[in-house]
Write a protein that holds these residues in place. Sequence first.
Motif, mmCIF file in Angstrom:
data_model
loop_
_atom_site.group_PDB
_atom_site.id
_atom_site.type_symbol
_atom_site.label_atom_id
_atom_site.label_comp_id
_atom_site.label_asym_id
_atom_site.label_seq_id
_atom_site.Cartn_x
_atom_site.Cartn_y
_atom_site.Cartn_z
ATOM 1 N N ARG A 193 79.099 -9.920 23.651
ATOM 2 C CA ARG A 193 79.794 -9.861 24.933
ATOM 3 C C ARG A 193 79.157 -10.769 25.968
ATOM 4 O O ARG A 193 79.850 -11.401 26.784
ATOM 5 N N ASP A 194 77.855 -10.867 25.968
ATOM 6 C CA ASP A 194 77.148 -11.692 26.950
ATOM 7 C C ASP A 194 77.139 -13.141 26.471
ATOM 8 O O ASP A 194 76.125 -13.659 25.998
ATOM 9 N N SER A 195 78.294 -13.792 26.590
ATOM 10 C CA SER A 195 78.436 -15.161 26.109
ATOM 11 C C SER A 195 79.496 -15.867 26.922
ATOM 12 O O SER A 195 80.404 -15.243 27.486
ATOM 13 N N GLU A 196 79.410 -17.173 26.985
ATOM 14 C CA GLU A 196 80.410 -17.956 27.713
ATOM 15 C C GLU A 196 81.784 -17.837 27.060
ATOM 16 O O GLU A 196 82.802 -17.820 27.746
ATOM 17 N N ARG B 139 83.338 -14.533 28.137
ATOM 18 C CA ARG B 139 83.729 -14.612 29.554
ATOM 19 C C ARG B 139 84.994 -15.444 29.711
ATOM 20 O O ARG B 139 85.896 -15.101 30.490
#
Length: 676
Positions: free
Chosen positions: A376-379, A382
């Motif tokens: 989830r914590d990715s460009e 996003r």
Amino acid sequence: MTRAPAPAAHRWPRLPGIGYGADYNPDQWPREVWDEDIALMREAGVNVVSLAIFSWARIQPTEDSWDFGWLDEIMDLLHAGGITVDLATATASPPPWLTAKHPEILPVTRTGETLSPGARQHWRPTSPVFREHALRLVDAMAKRYADHPALVAWHISNELGCHNLYDYSDDAARAFRAWLRGRYQSLDALNHAWGTAFWSQRYSDWEQILPPRLAASHPNPTQQLDFKRFSSDALKDYLRAERELLRGITPDIPITTNFMVMGETKGMNYADWAAEVDFVSNDHYILPSPQAQDELSFSANLTGNIAGGRPWFLMEHSTSAVNWQPVNRAKGAGELARDALLHVAHGADAVCYFQWRQSAAGAEKYHSGMVPHAGRDSEVFRSVTTLGQRLKDLAPLAGADRAPARAAILFDWESWWASEQDSHPTELLRYRAEALDWYSAFLALGVRADVVPTGTALAGYDLVVAPVLHVVPAPLAKELTDYVAGGGHLVTTYFSGIVDENDHAHLGGYPGPLRDLLGIRIEEFAPLLPGESVALDDGTTGTLWSDRIEITDEASVEVLASYRSGELAGRPALTRRTPATGNGSAAYVSTRLGHEQLPGVLARLLEAAGIEGELPAPARGKVELTVRAHQGHAYWFLINRTEEPVDLTGIDGELLTGETAPLPARGVAVLRRDLP
């Protein structure tokens, strides 16, 4: 404007606004991941997933056992999460137990090798044994999920023909003979069509006929062309078999299968398949080249017109890198949204990716997903979430048709097949590349053009380009002649009008039935060697091909450019005939000019047809304009083709998404405008 055959009823899935999602493969992941998946889908704005595409071995672990429990659970979870399901019939890849028990379902190559299981699509389209087992699976799935509230569409197989289009097995031979009997009725008719007097090939019994397997020399060209037709039809027949079973059990659920209108995927005649599904779906992936974005637009445009101008479903594309190219590059900033919205611009009312969660194992583990390995914590995620919001903003245009352009490129599958066969004047010709070059020229000039399959009524277009229209049966020749007589402006190119539907050369000189229309006659081709070129007196340079043109209608034919170098120096290279009656014209381009040089030639032809770009002059060529229309409104999609911002001063309308002051590099803006 009348269009080519479209889905028979155009029944669209029950989706809220623009569909958004991906192929979802929960059976590749532990159960504890599923709840996270649903939560992330809701965060990203996902409202539809394709499910169970490659799940046959999980659903039916052995011939006599079934495991639907996991699929029941994920269907329920998706419904509870507000996510609809495009449920695949799971027949794309047979399980190991089936190929172990029935190796006779495996495809055979033209050299006689039997393909082994271990990848996917290892089945013969004409195998009665495979069909029996596949339809048993389809029947079980349809009965089990007929009333499930998440089900909004059936997804037949997957990318039919991607890996098993041409099968040369004994099953295929039997089916090919049956297909030929239906086409020709008699051996005499077949022998005539195939020209079997050549090389002592005359058949005296149907059982003597085989697919064009590896032979001592070049196989019969009409046999090859018919085998291409048959192979497309064999897959279409399989599609129908699954469809009819599904319609009998779930008559209210629309049915589709994912086409692959992209690049050199040419074996399936999708214009012919379109009427077999309730709505058209397509898979598309960026193909690195100087014309990569043009090719995406071309393919989306053609898909929209195969769909008859009605909305279609983008079933697969990629969030970033793929895994199957020699070098797989990640997408740059803004490209994820631009690529997706360009498909929407050309009529897609659903945008889906392969796949939802990037695989941890298997052949496609390096293929990007909506949730990448980074999580989830990715460009990427996003960007996926931002696109989901933009698609929600575009909900008002759901259901909008494509607004026809004034110009068109005529696309013909049979000319594609026939023009690239062996024993031709050159092996370097690429049909789709020439068509794409003309499309790139339209984009460079900022002029909208539709890419339409043969069968589309042409009368509504002011200018039609028919590149390498190699196969011209008598009805098509009459249609083009009538088009020009009615005031239309036709442009065609080298190696057009050469053969009839049986791949027999039109006699009397080239370009056969188009000679009088064009006012020219060609006695002999003059193809160019690799690296060889010819200069024209308009400053352009041709490659691949040239023609020794004789003007036969001096009073009506204008020479637009002549050869300046080579053996043809001083002879016509580009011509245009304006008949004495009517306002139309017919132009001929005898060499390949390429996408960088064609805009100059095309500009002159557009001027004669009275066509110019709809955007302000400073934006033409920098911004692609596509238009959809719905309920009294026109939706203008403005796609920045450059790496710099573009000023769009003077273009008004209600902004639904994006920015226009200026339009950012790689940016997409959508304006809603009132129709006149």
